[in-house]
Motif scaffolding. Structure first.
Motif, PDB file in Angstrom:
ATOM      1  N   ARG A 158       0.818  -1.211   0.000  1.00  9.84           N
ATOM      2  CA  ARG A 158       0.000   0.000   0.000  1.00  9.84           C
ATOM      3  C   ARG A 158       0.855   1.266   0.000  1.00  9.84           C
ATOM      4  NH1 ARG A 158      -3.829   0.709   4.164  1.00  9.84           N
ATOM      5  NH2 ARG A 158      -5.271   1.691   2.693  1.00  9.84           N
ATOM      6  N   ARG A 159       2.152   1.126   0.287  1.00  9.42           N
ATOM      7  CA  ARG A 159       3.017   2.307   0.218  1.00  9.42           C
ATOM      8  C   ARG A 159       3.155   2.808  -1.209  1.00  9.42           C
ATOM      9  NH1 ARG A 159       7.397  -0.282   4.346  1.00  9.42           N
ATOM     10  NH2 ARG A 159       6.333   0.270   6.271  1.00  9.42           N
ATOM     11  N   TYR A 160       3.054   1.904  -2.188  1.00 12.32           N
ATOM     12  CA  TYR A 160       3.153   2.379  -3.567  1.00 12.32           C
ATOM     13  C   TYR A 160       1.841   2.243  -4.337  1.00 12.32           C
ATOM     14  CZ  TYR A 160       4.263  -2.620  -4.377  1.00 12.32           C
ATOM     15  OH  TYR A 160       4.251  -4.000  -4.405  1.00 12.32           O
ATOM     16  N   LEU A 161       0.871   1.506  -3.798  1.00 10.64           N
ATOM     17  CA  LEU A 161      -0.426   1.384  -4.470  1.00 10.64           C
ATOM     18  C   LEU A 161      -1.569   1.853  -3.583  1.00 10.64           C
ATOM     19  CD1 LEU A 161      -0.345  -2.045  -6.369  1.00 10.64           C
ATOM     20  CD2 LEU A 161      -0.333   0.251  -7.353  1.00 10.64           C
ATOM     21  N   GLY A 162      -1.242   2.674  -2.590  1.00 12.56           N
ATOM     22  CA  GLY A 162      -2.239   3.073  -1.598  1.00 12.56           C
ATOM     23  C   GLY A 162      -3.490   3.686  -2.178  1.00 12.56           C
ATOM     24  N   ALA A 163      -3.354   4.475  -3.234  1.00 18.71           N
ATOM     25  CA  ALA A 163      -4.519   5.137  -3.812  1.00 18.71           C
ATOM     26  C   ALA A 163      -5.431   4.161  -4.547  1.00 18.71           C
ATOM     27  CB  ALA A 163      -4.066   6.229  -4.780  1.00 18.71           C
ATOM     28  N   PHE A 164      -4.941   2.967  -4.831  1.00 21.63           N
ATOM     29  CA  PHE A 164      -5.694   2.025  -5.646  1.00 21.63           C
ATOM     30  C   PHE A 164      -6.110   0.774  -4.868  1.00 21.63           C
ATOM     31  CE2 PHE A 164      -2.433   4.235  -8.114  1.00 21.63           C
ATOM     32  CZ  PHE A 164      -3.250   5.011  -8.923  1.00 21.63           C
ATOM     33  N   LEU A 165      -5.764   0.715  -3.589  1.00 20.79           N
ATOM     34  CA  LEU A 165      -6.105  -0.439  -2.767  1.00 20.79           C
ATOM     35  C   LEU A 165      -6.941  -0.022  -1.572  1.00 20.79           C
ATOM     36  CD1 LEU A 165      -2.792  -2.535  -2.589  1.00 20.79           C
ATOM     37  CD2 LEU A 165      -4.870  -3.097  -3.854  1.00 20.79           C
TER      38      LEU A 165
END
Length: 425
Positions: A375-382
């Motif tokens: 979620r540190r790099y996909l936080g906006a999408f998860l």
């Protein structure tokens, strides 16, 4: 069959038994004993991919210039002293050689017993040679790169007949920061030099090398932090300093983030940085200063995610949308988790994922730690509770042509069940 115990007592008999096992397996006859599971799975991959067991195929060697270029680019150059100290002294005495290949299976370093090096030349075990499993069959460089764990390949456990006079033990070398494969270190020699402890020895030295890489990373962040401190002290707004790969060295007036996903071709000036938004980017010695622009709404737009699982050793997630586009290489565990979330769009709880990945629903702490990193790099999408891709995110998964090649390193029960019948997504 415990090859190491059999070979420790009688190398010749062990080689003969393995030759019978290999011949029976390739002809479809019942084998006198079952091959080790890791070897059997590798042979199955070779049969599916069409590697010829009776003919030695050798790809073109890299030029000396290309070998040198790859050496200079590889992070493994920093741990050669550790590998040499741990492996070469005994290897030379035991008539072995040490071989280091990059993540693409190309031999970049090769040192050790001079007579064994000459024998290795006859097998094509040369500088610049391509020893990927799907090129030259089951072997101590290519197979560990696929399964992502240490593997010993003894005599006729090699898929290609000409390599049956050889024994090798290889361990993958991974980036301790994100699990990315950097290459493989292997100790090889004539089959009579095989020793039961070789694999554990090589694996231990590989772990020492990875520990040294971790130390180098922390030391470099300390140096960057020393450069950044006086710069940040003069700033009023939100800012952070990262190294060239996006690892955070220092922050000012904003929450700490362990790593920032940087655009592939970052350059000074106003730039959109995933998870941070619009930033003023300035170069520093060894990294970047990212100064947050005035707070403003994040650009909106339909987001698309492409999860590429087609390659045997390299998996990526690509994101595109109103905030720009970027691609990130995935660790083996993150590739598993994102694939499972793509299959289960309704979401999975931490307990569900623990069962999917480990076969043990109680291992939720490990799952939550890994999902926190994702979620540190996909936080906006998860989203979480349960973990799932956001409803307005389009997710496409690119799968291997042969479903059996899906995440070949994975021992996750759910991936195993999906392998061979992987749904198109």
């Amino acid at each position: 069959m415990d090859v190491t115990q059999l070979a420790a007592g009688d190398t010749t008999r062990a080689a003969r038994v393995l030759s019978e096992v290999r011949s029976a397996r390739l002809s479809g006859r019942p084998a006198p004993v079952a091959p080790r599971r890791v070897i059997e799975q590798s042979w199955e991959r070779m049969l599916r991919s069409g590697v010829d067991p009776d003919h030695d195929f050798r790809a073109d060697l890299l030029s000396r210039e290309e070998v040198q270029r790859r050496r200079e680019r590889s992070a493994l150059r920093h741990v050669l002293p550790v590998l040499r100290e741990g492996l070469l002294g005994f290897a030379d005495v035991a008539h072995h050689i040490m071989v280091v290949a990059d993540e693409e299976g190309r031999v970049l370093w090769r040192e050790g017993s001079a007579p064994v090096l000459r024998k290795a030349d006859g097998l094509g075990f040369e500088l610049g040679a391509d020893w990927r499993e799907d090129v030259v069959g089951t072997n101590g460089l290519g197979t560990p790169a696929v399964v992502r764990r240490p593997v010993q390949v003894f005599a006729s456990e090699h898929f290609v007949r000409s390599q049956a006079v050889w024994t090798c033990a290889g361990a993958p070398l991974t980036d301790p920061r994100d699990g990315r494969l950097l290459g493989v270190v292997d100790v090889s020699g004539p089959l009579e030099t095989m020793h039961p402890a070789t694999l554990a020895w090589v694996d231990s030295v590989a772990k020492l090398a990875e520990a040294r890489l971790r130390e180098r990373h922390l030391e470099s962040l300390e140096e960057l932090r020393a450069v950044a401190s006086p710069v940040l002290a003069r700033l009023d707004g939100r800012a952070l300093v990262v190294d060239r790969d996006g690892w955070t060295a220092a922050v000012s007036r904003m929450p700490y983030t362990r790593r920032v996903a940087l655009p592939k071709s970052l350059a000074p000036g106003p730039r959109w940085v995933p998870a941070l938004g619009l930033c003023s980017v300035e170069p520093l010695a060894g990294g970047w200063l990212l100064r947050a622009a005035a707070d403003e709404p994040e650009p909106r737009g339909a987001a698309g995610i492409v999860l590429d699982l087609r390659q045997a050793r390299s998996w990526t997630v690509a994101v595109s949308g109103g905030a720009g586009s970027w691609t990130r290489e995935l660790s083996p565990r993150h590739a598993e988790l994102l694939y499972l979330l793509a299959v289960h769009r309704a979401g999975r709880s931490a307990s569900d994922l623990a069962g999917d990945v480990f076969g043990d629903p109680s291992r939720t702490v490990t799952v939550r730690a890994e999902m926190s990193r994702v979620r540190r790099y996909l936080g906006a999408f998860l989203e979480h509770r349960p973990y799932r891709f956001a409803e307005d995110t389009e997710v496409e998964v690119l799968l291997p042509d042969d479903p059996n090649d899906l995440l070949p390193h994975s021992t996750a029960p759910s991936v195993g069940r999906l392998r061979g019948c992987a749904p198109a997504l």
